[in-house]
Motif scaffolding. Structure first.
Motif, short mmCIF file in Angstrom:
data_model
loop_
_atom_site.label_atom_id
_atom_site.label_comp_id
_atom_site.label_asym_id
_atom_site.label_seq_id
_atom_site.Cartn_x
_atom_site.Cartn_y
_atom_site.Cartn_z
N SER A 61 23.19 137.68 24.99
CA SER A 61 22.49 138.81 25.59
C SER A 61 23.51 139.59 26.40
CB SER A 61 21.35 138.32 26.50
OG SER A 61 20.65 139.42 27.04
N GLY A 62 23.93 140.71 25.84
CA GLY A 62 25.06 141.42 26.44
C GLY A 62 26.29 140.57 26.30
N ASP A 63 26.95 140.31 27.41
CA ASP A 63 28.13 139.43 27.37
C ASP A 63 27.81 138.03 27.89
OD1 ASP A 63 27.72 140.04 29.99
OD2 ASP A 63 29.75 140.76 30.41
N ASN A 145 22.77 140.02 19.24
CA ASN A 145 22.50 140.36 20.64
C ASN A 145 21.00 140.44 20.87
OD1 ASN A 145 23.14 141.34 23.35
ND2 ASN A 145 22.31 143.29 22.64
N PRO A 147 18.55 141.87 23.49
CA PRO A 147 18.55 142.77 24.66
C PRO A 147 17.72 142.21 25.81
CG PRO A 147 17.13 143.63 22.93
CD PRO A 147 17.86 142.47 22.33
N SER A 210 19.94 149.90 27.94
CA SER A 210 21.04 149.20 27.26
C SER A 210 21.27 147.81 27.84
CB SER A 210 22.33 150.02 27.38
OG SER A 210 22.84 149.97 28.70
N ILE A 212 23.29 147.07 30.21
CA ILE A 212 24.67 146.94 30.69
C ILE A 212 24.78 147.68 32.01
CG2 ILE A 212 27.10 147.39 30.16
CD1 ILE A 212 26.33 147.39 27.19
#
Length: 428
Positions: A61-63, A145, A147, A210, A212
């Protein structure tokens, strides 16, 4: 009986055929063995991937890497990462050397960490063996990924953008001419600024969703040019004419109307050949526009009305343009005489059906400037020195006729002598 010897070409052919047969036979065996081994390897890998504990490999999930984690641990890691990333803000907006930070609490931003972890754990566990193996296999090598499952208050975000716009937006300011009655100066224009609120909202929504954080972006601002730029006033350098009338400051409402109409009139630029309309320039005389109730003449009677006193502005302007050598196009006298200008030199106006118009017949542009103070209204017609000679020596004169009517004339003088006597109109 003794068998014949295997000699010659026939014997050699038999040997070759035998070798080829044996080679082909063993090649088939080798291929079958290799395919079997490969199939076993694939099945073993598939089973290993299918039965791997925790969230599928490659899921993130993201990084935040979630591979092999159970849902609880995954949710904890997602939460910690979200809190750390948003502690200094979610969105940072920049414009003209200033910055504004949108924090989670500002927009009620919440991340559903449990829901995000649940979605991650659902990858490859649909119950369909082949689909799950395929999904996990692809995920292992390509990654997937998941989200962040977030919610936020769009209304709060809209309010932030509205407040931001109010602090940045500026209407353009026209260049203008000003005078003390003798010297003329020019003040340059200022550009206007306006945030494209819809575009900014769309961009911020995209950045928030997003997952992020934080993200920095420049605020989209459009520049609006002034309607009148200093270059258009470069030949405005002298006072062509000025006319002053007086009013009773004790009549507060009427005084306010005179001042407002004069303000709306001031700053008007007329290029050569342009026809001026008082009603179009000054605008409707409405309470919503700031006008007050004051006495005015309607159908020969003095009655209260919104905008009473505005006719003094149009009448003062009429005398100014006459002295500047400009050409009247449409003018109407009052039903009853007024006391702020001589007979036959008034110009009444009424929204929608009585207007005052004149044409700039000079070679260059003219500019209207007004001043209202201490019960005096002065209207200046400012223009080019090249047109000064045409306006010099003009005087206005009214003549009472035997029938009670009054005729108005514009008189041009040169070297003290009358060069031209222009009839304007006769009022009854």
């Amino acid at each position: 009986m003794k068998a014949p010897a295997k000699t010659g070409a026939f014997y050699n052919l038999q040997v070759i055929v035998g070798v080829v047969f044996l080679y082909g036979h063993y090649k088939s065996i080798i291929i079958v063995v290799v395919l079997s081994v490969f199939l076993v390897a694939i099945c073993s890998s598939a089973l290993a991937i299918k039965n791997a504990p925790g969230i599928a490999y490659g899921v993130h999930s993201g990084d935040v890497d979630l591979a092999g984690l159970d849902e609880r641990t995954a949710a904890k890691n997602i939460s910690e990462k979200f809190m750390k990333e948003t502690e200094n803000g979610v969105i940072i907006l920049n414009y003209d050397g200033k910055s504004w930070t949108i924090k989670p609490d500002d927009i009620a931003l919440i991340c559903d960490n449990g829901k995000t972890a649940e979605m991650a754990a659902a990858v490859g566990v649909s119950g369909n063996f082949f689909k799950d193996v395929f999904d996990k296999f692809i995920c292992t090598y390509q990654g997937k990924n998941v989200p962040l499952q977030i919610t936020y208050d769009q209304n709060k975000l809209n309010s932030i953008i509205t407040r931001l716009a109010s602090s940045i937006n500026k209407e353009p300011v026209d260049a203008y001419a000003y005078t003390d009655g003798t010297a003329v100066g020019i003040k340059g224009e200022k550009e206007g600024k306006k945030i494209d609120e819809k575009q900014l909202t769309d961009i911020i929504n995209e950045k928030i969703e997003s997952g992020i954080y934080p993200q920095t972006l420049d605020i989209p601002v459009s520049i609006t040019k002034a309607a009148v730029e200093a270059g258009a006033l470069e030949q405005i350098d002298t006072v062509l004419a000025a006319y002053t009338t007086h009013f009773n400051t004790g009549d507060v409402n009427r005084s306010a109307n005179v001042a407002l109409a004069a303000k709306n009139l001031s700053g008007t630029l007329l290029t050569s050949g342009t026809v001026f309309s008082f009603n179009k320039t000054v605008g409707p005389r409405l309470a919503a526009a700031g006008y007050r109730e004051a006495p005015e003449i309607i159908n020969g009677k003095v009655v209260p009305g919104i905008g009473g006193g505005v006719c003094q502005v149009s009448s003062t302007l009429y005398n100014s343009i006459l002295q500047a050598g400009l050409t009247p196009v449409e003018r109407t006298e009052h039903y009853l005489p007024v006391d702020y200008v001589p007979r036959a030199f008034d110009a009444t106006v009424a929204d929608g059906f009585i207007d005052f118009k004149f044409r700039n017949n000079l070679k260059h542009s003219v500019y209207i400037s007004t001043r209202t103070e201490n019960g005096a209204l002065t209207i200046f017609i400012i223009g080019s020195s090249d047109d000064k000679a045409q306006a010099a020596g003009i005087t206005l004169k009214n003549y009472y006729n035997g029938d009670g009517s009054v005729s108005a004339y514009r008189i041009y003088r040169q070297n003290g002598n009358i060069a031209k006597k222009e009839f304007l109109h006769t009022d009854n």
